[in-house]
Design a protein around this motif. Structure first.
Motif, PDB file in Angstrom:
ATOM      1  N   ASP A   1     -25.017 -29.693  36.464  1.00  0.00           N
ATOM      2  CA  ASP A   1     -24.561 -28.837  37.564  1.00  0.00           C
ATOM      3  C   ASP A   1     -24.614 -29.550  38.917  1.00  0.00           C
ATOM      4  OD1 ASP A   1     -24.208 -26.873  35.684  1.00  0.00           O
ATOM      5  OD2 ASP A   1     -26.153 -25.923  36.056  1.00  0.00           O
ATOM      6  N   ALA A   2     -25.747 -30.212  39.201  1.00  0.00           N
ATOM      7  CA  ALA A   2     -25.906 -30.871  40.499  1.00  0.00           C
ATOM      8  C   ALA A   2     -25.422 -32.317  40.492  1.00  0.00           C
ATOM      9  CB  ALA A   2     -27.382 -30.838  40.921  1.00  0.00           C
ATOM     10  N   HIS A   3     -25.114 -32.878  39.337  1.00  0.00           N
ATOM     11  CA  HIS A   3     -24.625 -34.262  39.210  1.00  0.00           C
ATOM     12  C   HIS A   3     -25.619 -35.292  39.742  1.00  0.00           C
ATOM     13  CE1 HIS A   3     -20.753 -32.522  38.145  1.00  0.00           C
ATOM     14  NE2 HIS A   3     -20.783 -31.813  39.265  1.00  0.00           N
ATOM     15  N   ASN A   4     -26.887 -34.920  39.791  1.00  0.00           N
ATOM     16  CA  ASN A   4     -27.912 -35.848  40.279  1.00  0.00           C
ATOM     17  C   ASN A   4     -28.533 -36.548  39.072  1.00  0.00           C
ATOM     18  OD1 ASN A   4     -29.847 -37.243  41.666  1.00  0.00           O
ATOM     19  ND2 ASN A   4     -30.677 -35.469  42.747  1.00  0.00           N
ATOM     20  N   PHE A   5     -27.818 -37.530  38.542  1.00  0.00           N
ATOM     21  CA  PHE A   5     -28.232 -38.177  37.308  1.00  0.00           C
ATOM     22  C   PHE A   5     -29.449 -39.080  37.513  1.00  0.00           C
ATOM     23  CE2 PHE A   5     -23.749 -37.176  36.651  1.00  0.00           C
ATOM     24  CZ  PHE A   5     -23.797 -36.551  35.417  1.00  0.00           C
ATOM     25  N   GLY A   6     -29.633 -39.609  38.677  1.00  0.00           N
ATOM     26  CA  GLY A   6     -30.797 -40.447  38.932  1.00  0.00           C
ATOM     27  C   GLY A   6     -32.086 -39.647  38.868  1.00  0.00           C
ATOM     28  N   TYR A   7     -32.116 -38.524  39.555  1.00  0.00           N
ATOM     29  CA  TYR A   7     -33.314 -37.681  39.551  1.00  0.00           C
ATOM     30  C   TYR A   7     -33.535 -37.067  38.170  1.00  0.00           C
ATOM     31  CZ  TYR A   7     -36.754 -34.279  41.132  1.00  0.00           C
ATOM     32  OH  TYR A   7     -37.906 -33.541  41.294  1.00  0.00           O
ATOM     33  N   ALA A   8     -32.447 -36.678  37.494  1.00  0.00           N
ATOM     34  CA  ALA A   8     -32.572 -36.135  36.139  1.00  0.00           C
ATOM     35  C   ALA A   8     -33.136 -37.177  35.184  1.00  0.00           C
ATOM     36  CB  ALA A   8     -31.208 -35.644  35.655  1.00  0.00           C
ATOM     37  N   SER A   9     -32.755 -38.435  35.355  1.00  0.00           N
ATOM     38  CA  SER A   9     -33.297 -39.506  34.515  1.00  0.00           C
ATOM     39  C   SER A   9     -34.788 -39.691  34.775  1.00  0.00           C
ATOM     40  CB  SER A   9     -32.551 -40.814  34.777  1.00  0.00           C
ATOM     41  OG  SER A   9     -31.181 -40.696  34.440  1.00  0.00           O
ATOM     42  N   ALA A  10     -35.202 -39.562  36.015  1.00  0.00           N
ATOM     43  CA  ALA A  10     -36.630 -39.670  36.330  1.00  0.00           C
ATOM     44  C   ALA A  10     -37.415 -38.529  35.685  1.00  0.00           C
ATOM     45  CB  ALA A  10     -36.826 -39.658  37.848  1.00  0.00           C
ATOM     46  N   LEU A  11     -36.876 -37.320  35.734  1.00  0.00           N
ATOM     47  CA  LEU A  11     -37.534 -36.192  35.079  1.00  0.00           C
ATOM     48  C   LEU A  11     -37.597 -36.390  33.571  1.00  0.00           C
ATOM     49  CD1 LEU A  11     -35.942 -33.192  37.038  1.00  0.00           C
ATOM     50  CD2 LEU A  11     -38.209 -34.183  37.353  1.00  0.00           C
ATOM     51  N   THR A  12     -36.540 -36.950  32.993  1.00  0.00           N
ATOM     52  CA  THR A  12     -36.535 -37.230  31.558  1.00  0.00           C
ATOM     53  C   THR A  12     -37.592 -38.264  31.207  1.00  0.00           C
ATOM     54  OG1 THR A  12     -34.157 -36.757  31.492  1.00  0.00           O
ATOM     55  CG2 THR A  12     -35.092 -37.964  29.634  1.00  0.00           C
ATOM     56  N   THR A  13     -37.746 -39.274  32.038  1.00  0.00           N
ATOM     57  CA  THR A  13     -38.770 -40.292  31.799  1.00  0.00           C
ATOM     58  C   THR A  13     -40.169 -39.685  31.848  1.00  0.00           C
ATOM     59  OG1 THR A  13     -37.311 -41.969  32.797  1.00  0.00           O
ATOM     60  CG2 THR A  13     -39.659 -42.508  32.593  1.00  0.00           C
ATOM     61  N   VAL A  14     -40.401 -38.804  32.794  1.00  0.00           N
ATOM     62  CA  VAL A  14     -41.698 -38.130  32.886  1.00  0.00           C
ATOM     63  C   VAL A  14     -41.954 -37.294  31.635  1.00  0.00           C
ATOM     64  CG1 VAL A  14     -43.031 -36.413  34.150  1.00  0.00           C
ATOM     65  CG2 VAL A  14     -41.685 -38.107  35.396  1.00  0.00           C
ATOM     66  N   ALA A  15     -40.940 -36.574  31.177  1.00  0.00           N
ATOM     67  CA  ALA A  15     -41.083 -35.766  29.962  1.00  0.00           C
ATOM     68  C   ALA A  15     -41.373 -36.646  28.746  1.00  0.00           C
ATOM     69  CB  ALA A  15     -39.817 -34.946  29.729  1.00  0.00           C
ATOM     70  N   PHE A  16     -40.718 -37.793  28.675  1.00  0.00           N
ATOM     71  CA  PHE A  16     -40.951 -38.724  27.566  1.00  0.00           C
ATOM     72  C   PHE A  16     -42.395 -39.219  27.557  1.00  0.00           C
ATOM     73  CE2 PHE A  16     -41.175 -43.209  26.259  1.00  0.00           C
ATOM     74  CZ  PHE A  16     -40.794 -43.094  24.935  1.00  0.00           C
ATOM     75  N   VAL A  17     -42.897 -39.587  28.709  1.00  0.00           N
ATOM     76  CA  VAL A  17     -44.278 -40.076  28.800  1.00  0.00           C
ATOM     77  C   VAL A  17     -45.268 -38.965  28.445  1.00  0.00           C
ATOM     78  CG1 VAL A  17     -46.025 -40.986  30.380  1.00  0.00           C
ATOM     79  CG2 VAL A  17     -43.681 -41.843  30.484  1.00  0.00           C
ATOM     80  N   ILE A  18     -44.999 -37.759  28.906  1.00  0.00           N
ATOM     81  CA  ILE A  18     -45.890 -36.632  28.598  1.00  0.00           C
ATOM     82  C   ILE A  18     -45.931 -36.371  27.091  1.00  0.00           C
ATOM     83  CG2 ILE A  18     -46.176 -34.133  28.837  1.00  0.00           C
ATOM     84  CD1 ILE A  18     -45.125 -34.400  31.691  1.00  0.00           C
ATOM     85  N   LEU A  19     -44.769 -36.337  26.452  1.00  0.00           N
ATOM     86  CA  LEU A  19     -44.721 -36.097  25.013  1.00  0.00           C
ATOM     87  C   LEU A  19     -45.400 -37.221  24.236  1.00  0.00           C
ATOM     88  CD1 LEU A  19     -41.112 -34.697  24.476  1.00  0.00           C
ATOM     89  CD2 LEU A  19     -43.266 -33.460  24.345  1.00  0.00           C
ATOM     90  N   LEU A  20     -45.177 -38.466  24.651  1.00  0.00           N
ATOM     91  CA  LEU A  20     -45.794 -39.599  23.966  1.00  0.00           C
ATOM     92  C   LEU A  20     -47.311 -39.542  24.079  1.00  0.00           C
ATOM     93  CD1 LEU A  20     -45.425 -42.280  22.448  1.00  0.00           C
ATOM     94  CD2 LEU A  20     -45.272 -43.423  24.674  1.00  0.00           C
ATOM     95  N   PHE A  21     -47.812 -39.277  25.281  1.00  0.00           N
ATOM     96  CA  PHE A  21     -49.254 -39.204  25.492  1.00  0.00           C
ATOM     97  C   PHE A  21     -49.880 -38.054  24.695  1.00  0.00           C
ATOM     98  CE2 PHE A  21     -52.819 -37.367  27.909  1.00  0.00           C
ATOM     99  CZ  PHE A  21     -53.693 -38.447  27.897  1.00  0.00           C
ATOM    100  N   CYS A  22     -49.267 -36.879  24.765  1.00  0.00           N
ATOM    101  CA  CYS A  22     -49.818 -35.724  24.053  1.00  0.00           C
ATOM    102  C   CYS A  22     -49.768 -35.927  22.540  1.00  0.00           C
ATOM    103  CB  CYS A  22     -49.046 -34.462  24.433  1.00  0.00           C
ATOM    104  SG  CYS A  22     -49.285 -33.930  26.151  1.00  0.00           S
TER     105      CYS A  22
END
Length: 311
Positions: free
Chosen positions: A275-296
């Protein structure tokens, strides 16, 4: 004499041929094309996400695109309250959903594991919701929750509630309405895995326990549950990851609303990118989610001692 000695000399032993390395490498050569394709389909998107997480990338504003380092991550943790709200709701969603799915799935697996008339039909009915896609599941429950033709209308006819009530548009009921919809599809997953593991439990253990005077509860606690330990750990881990990344059901059912109370972190990522076309910030949020899932996941497997001795 020299000729006789030459004739009597034993022949030299034949040279040993080196074992060909081809037979040992053949399995790796055969799976190499498929492995390279999988690596390309998996590694390239992952690397791209990490790359764009360090960029300001918005196709609608190309003059602002460029390398920004860790600014996207700093903005997420210090300046974006929606990040923390969606992360908190994601944790709540996973904990409640997976916990209830495990309890109902275990109960159903124990029921259909018994011998009764029509057991095959009962198993088919229990497992059938798992074959339905997430979007179709959402469409079914949207119709069921419809204020004009759904459950609330029939409840109003019976004197329970009022006409025109929509559980999906009320912030007080939308969470549990979404929980019930996803339970319908998620419970069979646990039932299938747990039932498959129940089939391998030796009946001799239960017979010996009955001879010793153990009750059904003690048999379940000391025989069934320890045997199901690894199956429960693996199924809860897989389902937790899937529920954390759940987008299709919530997007179709609630769209993250009302007032954003059902917006998970992955759904927030989808809205930010699409919707917002902010792919850079969305990629950063995806990276954070990936790290959280990996750690947990690592912590969960360590604490649960997956694959260890059940005793």
């Amino acid at each position: 004499m020299a000729q006789a000695a030459a004739v009597a000399k034993p022949p030299a032993p034949p040279r040993r041929r080196r074992a060909s390395a081809t037979p040992r490498r053949l399995p790796y050569l055969l799976i190499a094309p498929a492995a390279l394709l999988m690596l390309g389909f998996i590694a390239y998107p992952v690397i791209s996400v990490f790359y764009y997480s360090l960029q300001e990338y918005n196709p609608t504003k190309p003059w602002r695109n460029g390398f920004v380092g860790f600014d996207n991550f700093v903005h997420a943790f210090t300046e974006d309250p929606l990040f923390w709200d969606t992360l908190t709701f994601s944790a709540k969603w996973v904990f409640v959903e997976v916990g209830l799915q495990l309890l109902f799935g275990l109960a159903l697996a124990l029921i259909v594991n018994q011998t009764f008339v029509g057991r095959a039909l009962g198993r088919a009915m229990v497992f059938s919701p798992w074959a339905v896609s997430g979007v179709l599941t959402s469409a079914i429950w949207v119709l069921l929750y419809n204020s004009q033709t759904g459950i609330t209308r029939y409840l109003a006819d019976a004197g329970i509630g009022s006409y025109g009530t929509s559980w999906l548009s009320d912030t007080g009921t939308v969470f549990w309405a979404a929980i019930v919809a996803d339970l319908w599809r998620g419970v069979p997953f646990f039932a299938i895995l747990i039932l498959a593991d129940l089939q391998s439990v030796s009946k001799d253990l239960y017979e010996a326990a009955e001879v010793d005077g153990a009750s059904r509860i003690k048999q379940f606690w000391h025989i069934t549950l320890p045997h199901l330990k690894d199956a429960i750990i693996l199924s809860t881990l897989l389902r937790a990851v899937w529920e954390f990344n759940n987008v299709d059901l919530l997007y179709t059912l609630t769209g993250g609303g009302p007032a954003g109370v059902t917006t998970t972190l992955p759904l927030y990522v989808a809205n930010t990118s699409v919707d917002a076309h902010n792919f850079g910030y969305a990629s950063a949020l995806t990276t954070v989610a990936f790290v959280i899932l990996l750690f947990c996941s690592i912590v969960y497997l360590r604490l649960s001692k997956f694959g260890g001795d059940n005793k």
